[in-house]
Enzyme design. Structure first.
Site, PDB file in Angstrom:
ATOM      1  N   GLY A  67     -11.891   2.996 -37.610  1.00 46.60           N
ATOM      2  CA  GLY A  67     -11.282   3.238 -36.312  1.00 46.60           C
ATOM      3  C   GLY A  67     -12.359   3.528 -35.293  1.00 46.60           C
ATOM      4  O   GLY A  67     -13.468   3.942 -35.638  1.00 46.60           O
ATOM      5  N   GLN A  72     -15.723   6.976 -27.621  1.00 43.62           N
ATOM      6  CA  GLN A  72     -16.876   6.909 -28.525  1.00 43.62           C
ATOM      7  C   GLN A  72     -17.905   5.880 -28.077  1.00 43.62           C
ATOM      8  O   GLN A  72     -19.021   5.869 -28.594  1.00 43.62           O
ATOM      9  CB  GLN A  72     -16.427   6.601 -29.950  1.00 43.62           C
ATOM     10  CG  GLN A  72     -15.635   7.730 -30.598  1.00 43.62           C
ATOM     11  CD  GLN A  72     -15.265   7.405 -32.018  1.00 43.62           C
ATOM     12  OE1 GLN A  72     -14.247   6.766 -32.275  1.00 43.62           O
ATOM     13  NE2 GLN A  72     -16.097   7.824 -32.956  1.00 43.62           N
ATOM     14  N   CYS A 125     -16.887  10.876 -39.200  1.00 47.06           N
ATOM     15  CA  CYS A 125     -16.699  10.337 -37.861  1.00 47.06           C
ATOM     16  C   CYS A 125     -17.975   9.632 -37.427  1.00 47.06           C
ATOM     17  O   CYS A 125     -19.081  10.150 -37.633  1.00 47.06           O
ATOM     18  CB  CYS A 125     -16.368  11.458 -36.874  1.00 47.06           C
ATOM     19  SG  CYS A 125     -16.137  10.921 -35.170  1.00 47.06           S
ATOM     20  N   LEU A 126     -17.823   8.470 -36.800  1.00 48.05           N
ATOM     21  CA  LEU A 126     -18.988   7.729 -36.328  1.00 48.05           C
ATOM     22  C   LEU A 126     -19.742   8.481 -35.240  1.00 48.05           C
ATOM     23  O   LEU A 126     -20.930   8.225 -35.032  1.00 48.05           O
ATOM     24  CB  LEU A 126     -18.553   6.356 -35.807  1.00 48.05           C
ATOM     25  CG  LEU A 126     -17.897   5.430 -36.838  1.00 48.05           C
ATOM     26  CD1 LEU A 126     -17.455   4.136 -36.169  1.00 48.05           C
ATOM     27  CD2 LEU A 126     -18.846   5.148 -37.997  1.00 48.05           C
ATOM     28  N   HIS A 167      -6.765  10.879 -36.303  1.00 46.76           N
ATOM     29  CA  HIS A 167      -8.180  11.027 -35.957  1.00 46.76           C
ATOM     30  C   HIS A 167      -8.498  10.303 -34.649  1.00 46.76           C
ATOM     31  O   HIS A 167      -9.145  10.875 -33.753  1.00 46.76           O
ATOM     32  CB  HIS A 167      -9.028  10.462 -37.108  1.00 46.76           C
ATOM     33  CG  HIS A 167     -10.499  10.551 -36.910  1.00 46.76           C
ATOM     34  ND1 HIS A 167     -11.316  11.311 -37.721  1.00 46.76           N
ATOM     35  CD2 HIS A 167     -11.336   9.968 -36.005  1.00 46.76           C
ATOM     36  CE1 HIS A 167     -12.571  11.195 -37.324  1.00 46.76           C
ATOM     37  NE2 HIS A 167     -12.603  10.372 -36.277  1.00 46.76           N
ATOM     38  N   GLU A 168      -8.047   9.061 -34.526  1.00 44.42           N
ATOM     39  CA  GLU A 168      -8.381   8.281 -33.329  1.00 44.42           C
ATOM     40  C   GLU A 168      -7.629   8.786 -32.098  1.00 44.42           C
ATOM     41  O   GLU A 168      -8.197   8.840 -30.999  1.00 44.42           O
ATOM     42  CB  GLU A 168      -8.102   6.794 -33.562  1.00 44.42           C
ATOM     43  CG  GLU A 168      -8.912   6.167 -34.680  1.00 44.42           C
ATOM     44  CD  GLU A 168     -10.409   6.403 -34.559  1.00 44.42           C
ATOM     45  OE1 GLU A 168     -10.925   6.478 -33.428  1.00 44.42           O
ATOM     46  OE2 GLU A 168     -11.059   6.521 -35.611  1.00 44.42           O
ATOM     47  N   HIS A 171      -9.327  11.773 -30.682  1.00 47.74           N
ATOM     48  CA  HIS A 171     -10.478  11.428 -29.834  1.00 47.74           C
ATOM     49  C   HIS A 171     -10.054  11.264 -28.372  1.00 47.74           C
ATOM     50  O   HIS A 171     -10.788  11.645 -27.455  1.00 47.74           O
ATOM     51  CB  HIS A 171     -11.116  10.117 -30.305  1.00 47.74           C
ATOM     52  CG  HIS A 171     -12.203  10.279 -31.318  1.00 47.74           C
ATOM     53  ND1 HIS A 171     -13.333  11.046 -31.094  1.00 47.74           N
ATOM     54  CD2 HIS A 171     -12.347   9.761 -32.561  1.00 47.74           C
ATOM     55  CE1 HIS A 171     -14.116  10.997 -32.153  1.00 47.74           C
ATOM     56  NE2 HIS A 171     -13.543  10.221 -33.055  1.00 47.74           N
TER      57      HIS A 171
END
Length: 213
Positions: A67, A72, A125-126, A167-168, A171
């Site tokens: 995702g 991000q 997480c990226l 999670h997304e 963000h």
């Protein structure tokens, strides 16, 4: 506090895409990850939105991740993409409720829990590279929003797909997974791979001294 960028979002996206290739991923500490996002309301136009979505997808694949949210890559719009091939052994996938998810675009998503059940697993997480921690999340959620073509989205997600959409969407509200994590579980990726690659985080909870729901 870092100054806000008042450049129109379309110009910022055009500039970002001009470099070509995967987009640079913003790491924790940058204000764009904490300020929340603007609802998408045509700021990019159909052609630019399509290019931006494709760039998000390519960046997610290159990272790799399952995702990616617009903040991000530095763009405070309420847009995210998800896709999960779920390449895990069957017993691990079953324990985590992880099933393949096709590529999809989430525009202006919001979620609400379905029931009271919660599930806890290691999550990364990226935008927080190199680390993972155990996060207890709703086991089932109802997600509402739209796709990239403006078609309504109203779907119930369970298991790992529910974790991804939470999670997304978080963000887009300026929330990182670390805000919801069990602090004692924080582990490097190397530690997770060598010590805590079990189907569930129960062994880590016992060894590191934290409770699971």
């Amino acid at each position: 506090m870092a100054p806000r960028d008042d450049t129109p979002l379309a110009e910022r996206v055009e500039e970002l895409l001009a470099a070509g290739g995967p987009l640079p991923i913003v790491a924790a500490g940058r204000p764009v990850l904490r300020r929340g996002t603007e609802p998408y309301d045509g700021q990019l136009g159909p052609a630019l939105l399509a290019r931006f979505v494709e760039a998000l997808r390519a960046t997610m694949h290159a990272a790799p991740g399952v995702g990616l949210a617009a903040p991000q890559v530095g763009i405070p719009l309420r847009i995210a993409v998800i896709e999960d091939p779920a390449p895990l052994p069957p017993e691990v996938a079953a324990a985590r409720g992880r099933v393949p998810q096709p590529f999809r675009v989430l525009v202006n998503p919001v979620y609400e829990p379905v029931g009271t059940a919660r599930a806890a697993f290691f999550e990364g997480c990226l935008s927080v590279p190199g680390w993972q921690a155990v996060v207890a999340r709703h086991a089932e959620v109802r997600l509402r929003g739209e796709d990239e073509h403006g078609r309504p989205l109203d779907e119930v997600f369970t298991g790992w797909p529910a974790r991804i959409v939470q999670h997304e969407t978080d963000h887009l509200d300026g929330t990182l997974y670390l805000d919801r994590a069990e602090p004692r579980s924080l582990s490097t990726n190397e530690a997770v791979a060598s010590l805590w690659s079990h189907p569930t985080p129960q062994p880590a909870a016992q060894a590191l001294g934290f409770r699971l729901p």
